[in-house]
Write a protein that holds these residues in place. Structure first.
Motif, mmCIF file in Angstrom:
data_model
loop_
_atom_site.group_PDB
_atom_site.id
_atom_site.type_symbol
_atom_site.label_atom_id
_atom_site.label_comp_id
_atom_site.label_asym_id
_atom_site.label_seq_id
_atom_site.Cartn_x
_atom_site.Cartn_y
_atom_site.Cartn_z
ATOM 1 N N LEU A 307 0.837 -1.190 0.000
ATOM 2 C CA LEU A 307 0.000 0.000 0.000
ATOM 3 C C LEU A 307 0.873 1.241 0.000
ATOM 4 C CD1 LEU A 307 -2.661 -1.001 2.697
ATOM 5 C CD2 LEU A 307 -2.858 -1.172 0.215
ATOM 6 N N ALA A 308 0.485 2.227 -0.773
ATOM 7 C CA ALA A 308 1.210 3.493 -0.785
ATOM 8 C C ALA A 308 0.984 4.200 0.539
ATOM 9 C CB ALA A 308 0.739 4.358 -1.944
ATOM 10 N N GLN A 309 2.098 4.503 1.255
ATOM 11 C CA GLN A 309 1.970 5.100 2.579
ATOM 12 C C GLN A 309 2.883 6.311 2.710
ATOM 13 O OE1 GLN A 309 1.626 2.588 6.131
ATOM 14 N NE2 GLN A 309 1.933 0.788 4.821
ATOM 15 N N LEU A 310 2.414 7.254 3.529
ATOM 16 C CA LEU A 310 3.178 8.464 3.802
ATOM 17 C C LEU A 310 2.990 8.799 5.269
ATOM 18 C CD1 LEU A 310 4.762 10.982 2.713
ATOM 19 C CD2 LEU A 310 2.525 12.086 2.440
ATOM 20 N N ALA A 311 4.119 8.981 5.995
ATOM 21 C CA ALA A 311 4.067 9.351 7.410
ATOM 22 C C ALA A 311 4.504 10.800 7.548
ATOM 23 C CB ALA A 311 4.963 8.436 8.244
ATOM 24 N N LEU A 312 3.730 11.603 8.311
ATOM 25 C CA LEU A 312 4.027 13.015 8.527
ATOM 26 C C LEU A 312 4.243 13.258 10.016
ATOM 27 C CD1 LEU A 312 1.197 14.591 6.312
ATOM 28 C CD2 LEU A 312 3.538 14.071 5.626
ATOM 29 N N LEU A 396 0.593 13.484 20.420
ATOM 30 C CA LEU A 396 0.469 13.271 18.976
ATOM 31 C C LEU A 396 1.858 13.248 18.340
ATOM 32 C CD1 LEU A 396 -1.515 13.036 16.562
ATOM 33 C CD2 LEU A 396 -1.294 15.521 16.308
ATOM 34 N N LEU A 397 2.218 12.084 17.744
ATOM 35 C CA LEU A 397 3.509 11.969 17.074
ATOM 36 C C LEU A 397 3.440 12.431 15.625
ATOM 37 C CD1 LEU A 397 4.612 8.442 18.356
ATOM 38 C CD2 LEU A 397 5.262 10.683 19.252
ATOM 39 N N GLY A 398 2.317 12.169 14.980
ATOM 40 C CA GLY A 398 2.201 12.517 13.578
ATOM 41 C C GLY A 398 0.969 11.875 12.974
ATOM 42 N N VAL A 399 1.009 11.724 11.639
ATOM 43 C CA VAL A 399 -0.141 11.191 10.910
ATOM 44 C C VAL A 399 0.363 10.207 9.867
ATOM 45 C CG1 VAL A 399 -2.072 11.733 9.377
ATOM 46 C CG2 VAL A 399 -1.509 13.281 11.239
ATOM 47 N N ASN A 400 -0.353 9.096 9.709
ATOM 48 C CA ASN A 400 -0.037 8.119 8.670
ATOM 49 C C ASN A 400 -1.141 8.178 7.604
ATOM 50 O OD1 ASN A 400 1.382 5.979 7.439
ATOM 51 N ND2 ASN A 400 -0.106 4.520 8.230
ATOM 52 N N VAL A 401 -0.743 8.366 6.341
ATOM 53 C CA VAL A 401 -1.680 8.448 5.217
ATOM 54 C C VAL A 401 -1.480 7.222 4.336
ATOM 55 C CG1 VAL A 401 -2.534 9.846 3.321
ATOM 56 C CG2 VAL A 401 -1.514 10.968 5.314
ATOM 57 N N ILE A 402 -2.532 6.438 4.164
ATOM 58 C CA ILE A 402 -2.474 5.214 3.364
ATOM 59 C C ILE A 402 -3.410 5.352 2.176
ATOM 60 C CG2 ILE A 402 -2.800 2.715 3.365
ATOM 61 C CD1 ILE A 402 -2.393 2.737 6.365
ATOM 62 N N PHE A 403 -2.909 5.019 0.981
ATOM 63 C CA PHE A 403 -3.697 5.079 -0.251
ATOM 64 C C PHE A 403 -4.011 3.646 -0.691
ATOM 65 C CE2 PHE A 403 -1.165 8.876 0.038
ATOM 66 C CZ PHE A 403 -2.021 9.895 -0.351
ATOM 67 N N HIS A 404 -5.282 3.255 -0.603
ATOM 68 C CA HIS A 404 -5.699 1.925 -1.029
ATOM 69 C C HIS A 404 -6.129 1.986 -2.494
ATOM 70 C CE1 HIS A 404 -5.984 0.228 3.112
ATOM 71 N NE2 HIS A 404 -6.235 1.484 3.426
#
Length: 615
Positions: A307-312, A396-404
């Motif tokens: 899965l395409a993932q991005l951590a901010l 809050l450490l950050g945000v994980n964005v997952i593209f399904h």
């Protein structure tokens, strides 16, 4: 499949493109019947002719939409179903929520607002007025702006209030001018009215109870499935759907299960999703043996994810990206440390920044469905999941964005829906042969829906009655015209009488007109001067009974000769005494009164009395 008329479909496309009303999902039989009714009223011969009429007369759109959108509603409609909802559904639904938690209600297809206010009364009865004002929000929507404006006024006539008991009227309504009743203003603030097209617009989310009564039956099976999917998305996991008596959802058991089929109350069926909001699972407890290279292993697992993932980071900086993200959007390890807002991905294919802020603020996972991404000539369907990442101390450490990538599943879903439609059509054909399975026979259910539609159309026949009233008004206008003509004739007759009166008045001789019984019908002013009797005193009197200065006994033969068979004009000179008591000589002429020349018997006589010498 229903047979379609290409000219009718062209008319529907025109309505959608010019005014934004999409009626293509409505059942053709009832829709065509209502459009044909409107066409007959404007004398349009066919659908092409009516389309031309719409283009020339923009005001016709309003009349057409009012004909198509039959807004039939009432307070506590189907009272048994409302009693069940109040006693068996609302109580458990409220008890299942934590104390003070908000209660969100969606009233879809609210028409003129009676159903939304019925919901408010039912909830206020369960929660109490203060609890209702503190916790409840009712979102009432419809596609008809005129009906929404009427609903916002919240005032109703005696006839519209028939379904509300006197006790509830006293507690929840206030009398206003014009004999109407207004819903309480303090409770009215909890009800929000807005326009929403169930076919095109996005649903309202996190709903506890959704009412949509006798609205789905106007749509075809494909559109019903689409709307029910949106209702499923709108409701919470334990949400309740309340439909009208003509809607049963027998073929949608994967979305809703009946709580009480007779009253058309259903519960949402939860779908089996992966647990949302968890980007990384907690690692298993470490064994007694040390494990080396864990950081490298975690990074490699993240990079190799399908899965395409991005951590901010919490301040919006790019922290991690994987290979699939680079392949899909071109974001790689070179972008680590850059502000996320500087990346094209932050706003294309969907504006992500506001969703990321919302996930951070609310500390919950958000899903963005139905995102379309055009990569070259390839179209990809995506579903984006945004999950906040919290540390052990809750910070809050950050945000994980997952593209399904759901392109394949979307295609399979479309094919499955098509297959389901074909199976449903076959199932309906089989059901039509079995009367014992009538409740599960969708073809017969369609007939029930058509009958329900017809019943509601009968309630909308006020327009036709108004047309009849206009025709009666036209008849009244014609009768008025006839009365005017009669009035003119009467005026002409009065003018003729006035003219005759003028002629008689202008004569220097006294004139009296008598009928065959010698009763006076006319007495001119000169006769009044001669004998001192006014016209009002002598009209209807017997001439020979008058007490005047004429020697009446000498006139009897003269009068008989003028009134008998073969009557002719005759005259006689007699001595008399006028009104002043002065002796005078009077020449009396008596002429038969006939309607036509040579009439058999006279209809009276004209008596002319003229002094023989100047007074």
């Amino acid at each position: 499949m229903q047979p379609t008329d290409p000219h009718f479909e062209a008319l529907l496309v025109y309505l959608k493109e010019s005014r934004g009303f999409d009626f293509t999902g409505y059942k053709r039989s009832s829709l065509m019947r209502r459009v044909n009714r409107r066409m007959s009223q404007v004398e349009a011969s066919d659908y092409q002719d009516y389309l031309d009429f719409l283009q020339v007369h923009p005001d016709e759109f309003t009349a057409l939409f009012n004909t198509i959108l039959i807004n039939v509603t009432a307070f506590f409609r189907d009272n048994d179903a409302w009693d069940y909802l109040s006693k068996e559904v609302l109580g458990p639904l409220i008890e299942a929520k934590s104390e003070g938690a908000p209660i969100r209600i969606w009233c879809a297809g609210c028409a003129s607002g009676e159903e939304a206010y019925t919901l408010a009364i039912a909830l206020a009865e369960v929660l109490g007025v203060d609890g209702f004002k503190d916790r409840v929000k009712i979102y009432a929507t419809d596609v008809d702006e005129e009906q929404l404006n009427e609903a916002r006024q919240a005032t109703y006539t005696d006839r519209q209030m028939q379904g509300v008991s006197d006790e509830l009227v006293r507690r929840y309504f206030e009398p206003v001018a014009g004999g109407r009743f207004a819903f309480r203003k303090d409770l009215r603030r909890s009800i929000i009215f807005g326009r929403n097209d169930l076919v095109q617009d996005a649903p309202i989310s996190r709903i506890d109870l959704l009412t949509c009564r006798n609205t789905l039956m106007y749509f075809n099976a494909e559109t019903q499935s689409k709307i029910l999917g949106r209702f499923h998305f709108a409701l919470r996991d334990d949400g309740v759907l309340f439909l009208g008596k003509a809607e049963m959802l027998l073929s949608h058991s994967s979305l809703f299960t009946p709580i009480d089929l007779k009253r058309r109350v259903f519960r949402r069926v939860p779908r089996l999703y992966a647990a949302p909001g968890v980007a990384f699972a907690e690692p298993p407890p470490l064994s007694s043996l040390p494990v080396t290279g864990l950081d490298e292993l975690r990074n490699e697992v993240f990079a190799a994810s399908p899965l395409a993932q991005l951590a901010l980071t919490s301040d919006g900086m790019v922290a991690l990206s994987n290979r699939q993200l680079e392949k899909l959007f071109g974001v790689s390890s070179r972008d680590i440390g850059r502000p996320f807002r500087d990346l094209d991905l932050s706003y294309r294919p969907v504006e992500l920044r506001r969703f990321i802020e919302q996930a951070q603020l609310e500390r919950r996972t958000l899903r963005i469905p139905e995102v379309e991404y055009q990569r070259g000539t390839e179209k990809i369907d995506l579903e984006v999941q945004i999950s906040p990442l919290a540390g052990a101390d809750g910070s809050l450490l950050g945000v994980n964005v997952i593209f399904h990538d759901v392109t394949a599943s979307r295609r399979l879903k479309d094919e499955l829906e098509h297959a389901n439609q074909q199976l449903e059509a076959a199932y309906e054909e089989l059901q039509s042969t079995n009367e014992e399975l009538e409740t599960t026979n969708e073809e017969l259910q369609s007939t029930v829906e058509e009958l329900e539609t017809t019943n509601e159309e009968l309630q909308s026949t006020n327009e036709e009655l108004e047309t009849m009233n206009e025709e009666l008004q036209s008849t009244n206008d014609e009768l008025q015209s006839i009365n005017d003509q009669l009035r003119i004739s009467s005026t002409q007759l009065d003018e003729a009488n006035d003219f005759l009166e003028t002629v008689l008045t202008s004569m220097q001789a006294g004139v009296a007109v008598v009928d065959p019984d010698l009763r006076i019908r006319m007495w001119n002013s000169r006769a009044e001067d001669l004998w001192g009797l006014r016209s009002a005193e002598v009209i209807g009197q017997h001439f020979l009974n008058l007490d005047i200065g004429l020697p009446i006994e000498h006139l009897r033969p003269l009068l008989r000769g003028a009134l008998g068979p073969g009557a002719e004009t005759a005259e006689l000179k007699v001595d008399a005494v006028n009104r002043r008591g002065k002796p005078i000589s009077v020449r009396v002429a008596c002429t038969p009164l006939r309607r036509s020349e040579g009439g058999a018997r006279p209809e009276g006589a004209i008596i002319v009395m003229e002094t023989a010498a100047t007074e």
